[in-house]
Write a protein that holds these residues in place. Structure first.
Motif, mmCIF file in Angstrom:
data_model
loop_
_atom_site.group_PDB
_atom_site.id
_atom_site.type_symbol
_atom_site.label_atom_id
_atom_site.label_comp_id
_atom_site.label_asym_id
_atom_site.label_seq_id
_atom_site.Cartn_x
_atom_site.Cartn_y
_atom_site.Cartn_z
ATOM 1 N N ASP A 1 -11.627 -5.487 5.412
ATOM 2 C CA ASP A 1 -12.163 -3.981 6.184
ATOM 3 C C ASP A 1 -12.027 -3.183 5.744
ATOM 4 O OD1 ASP A 1 -13.507 -3.219 8.951
ATOM 5 O OD2 ASP A 1 -12.681 -4.500 10.119
ATOM 6 N N HIS A 2 -12.181 -2.056 5.451
ATOM 7 C CA HIS A 2 -12.962 -1.123 5.176
ATOM 8 C C HIS A 2 -13.034 -0.191 6.552
ATOM 9 C CE1 HIS A 2 -16.177 -0.926 4.048
ATOM 10 N NE2 HIS A 2 -16.088 -0.546 2.775
ATOM 11 N N ASP B 1 -9.095 2.075 9.098
ATOM 12 C CA ASP B 1 -8.488 3.397 8.873
ATOM 13 C C ASP B 1 -8.653 4.462 8.316
ATOM 14 O OD1 ASP B 1 -5.671 1.191 9.223
ATOM 15 O OD2 ASP B 1 -7.148 0.025 8.436
ATOM 16 N N ALA C 1 -3.364 3.175 4.387
ATOM 17 C CA ALA C 1 -3.179 2.326 5.537
ATOM 18 C C ALA C 1 -4.648 0.561 5.546
ATOM 19 C CB ALA C 1 -4.387 3.436 7.225
ATOM 20 N N ILE C 2 -5.126 1.680 4.721
ATOM 21 C CA ILE C 2 -6.316 0.157 4.694
ATOM 22 C C ILE C 2 -6.082 -0.868 3.440
ATOM 23 C CG2 ILE C 2 -8.659 -0.477 3.119
ATOM 24 C CD1 ILE C 2 -9.340 2.739 3.762
ATOM 25 N N ARG D 1 -3.102 -1.735 3.326
ATOM 26 C CA ARG D 1 -1.979 -2.060 4.195
ATOM 27 C C ARG D 1 -2.627 -3.637 5.085
ATOM 28 N NH1 ARG D 1 1.023 2.344 4.114
ATOM 29 N NH2 ARG D 1 -0.338 2.927 6.757
ATOM 30 N N ARG D 2 -3.584 -3.559 5.545
ATOM 31 C CA ARG D 2 -4.488 -3.929 6.397
ATOM 32 C C ARG D 2 -5.087 -5.235 5.686
ATOM 33 N NH1 ARG D 2 -6.459 -3.791 11.359
ATOM 34 N NH2 ARG D 2 -6.412 -1.568 11.295
ATOM 35 N N ALA E 1 -2.068 -7.568 5.301
ATOM 36 C CA ALA E 1 -1.553 -8.460 5.536
ATOM 37 C C ALA E 1 -2.396 -9.328 5.787
ATOM 38 C CB ALA E 1 -1.846 -7.001 6.744
ATOM 39 N N ASP E 2 -4.168 -9.722 5.713
ATOM 40 C CA ASP E 2 -4.564 -10.058 5.793
ATOM 41 C C ASP E 2 -5.185 -11.231 4.780
ATOM 42 O OD1 ASP E 2 -5.290 -9.055 8.371
ATOM 43 O OD2 ASP E 2 -6.762 -8.279 8.254
#
Length: 232
Positions: free
Chosen positions: A35-36, A39, A44-45, A47-48, A51-52
């Motif tokens: 999902d871009h 952020d 940040a994109i 890192r997200r 994390a997923d």
């Protein structure tokens, strides 16, 4: 073949950009979509997405998705098994490009999507596809689905991205570089520049395609990705 494939679409694109690749590879592995939209920075994109994602995965991104893929590799190189960069560039934005993005942001904030699409369309696709109203409608639908806030955040992230050319010589995983032969945004010479900097890379030029190769010539792109996923 990797157990998980993480796909990252381009600016103003949704997961439907990769519909052919998803249909082909989903029976063979887990296919995830980053999902871009939430952020406004590449960091940040990335890192997200990390994390997923599972601990190890194959990674493929088109255009903006390629910028994000390179940032993911910068943050967590040990987690990426193989890399595919489609119709993208390792270079940062020029000042001229940033000014143009600010103008497009203004159009998006005024919900002038038809104007944005009309301006970008000839640059996004191969000249032979300019009259393809079905394809144009799909690209326009994805753009509107991204929405004003998401589109603006994506543009801000692209404008602030780092120069990734220094990252490329250190990549030591199977790497696929794909570019449409008619890509007017990140042309073949940009793809060749990346391929020359990555020792473990292979360059595939997609015939009859512009910047949206995964959507314009999906079978050619899927074939190249299959070979990449099988590469030892």
């Amino acid at each position: 073949m990797a157990a998980t494939l993480l796909l990252i679409p381009g600016l103003g694109n949704t997961g439907r950009l990769f519909q052919h690749q998803i249909a082909t590879f989903s029976p063979l592995m887990t296919v995830m979509m980053a999902d871009h939209t939430p952020d406004d920075s590449m960091e940040a994109i990335a890192r997200r997405a990390l994390a997923d994602a599972p601990e190890r995965f194959a990674l493929a991104g088109l255009s903006m998705g390629g910028y994000i893929a390179m940032e993911i590799l910068r943050q967590a190189p040990e987690r990426v098994e193989r890399l595919a960069l489609l119709d993208t560039s390792a270079r940062p934005d020029t000042e001229e490009a940033k000014r143009n993005r600010e103008r497009l942001i203004g159009l998006a904030e005024a919900a002038r999507w038809d104007e944005i699409l009309a301006e970008l369309w000839p640059k996004l696709v191969h000249p032979r596809r300019e009259g393809d109203e079905g394809l144009k409608g799909e690209v326009g639908s994805q753009l509107r689905e991204t929405g004003t806030a998401g589109y603006v955040r994506q543009q801000r992230a692209i404008m602030g991205r780092r120069d990734s050319r220094e990252l490329l010589p250190g990549i030591e995983i199977p790497t696929l570089i794909v570019v449409g032969d008619g890509d007017a945004i990140t042309p073949p010479e940009i793809a060749r520049e990346m391929a020359e900097m990555i020792e473990w890379s292979s360059l595939i030029v997609i015939r009859g395609s512009g910047h949206l190769s995964a959507l314009e010539e999906p079978e050619q792109v899927t074939s190249a990705m299959r070979l990449w996923l099988d590469r030892s």
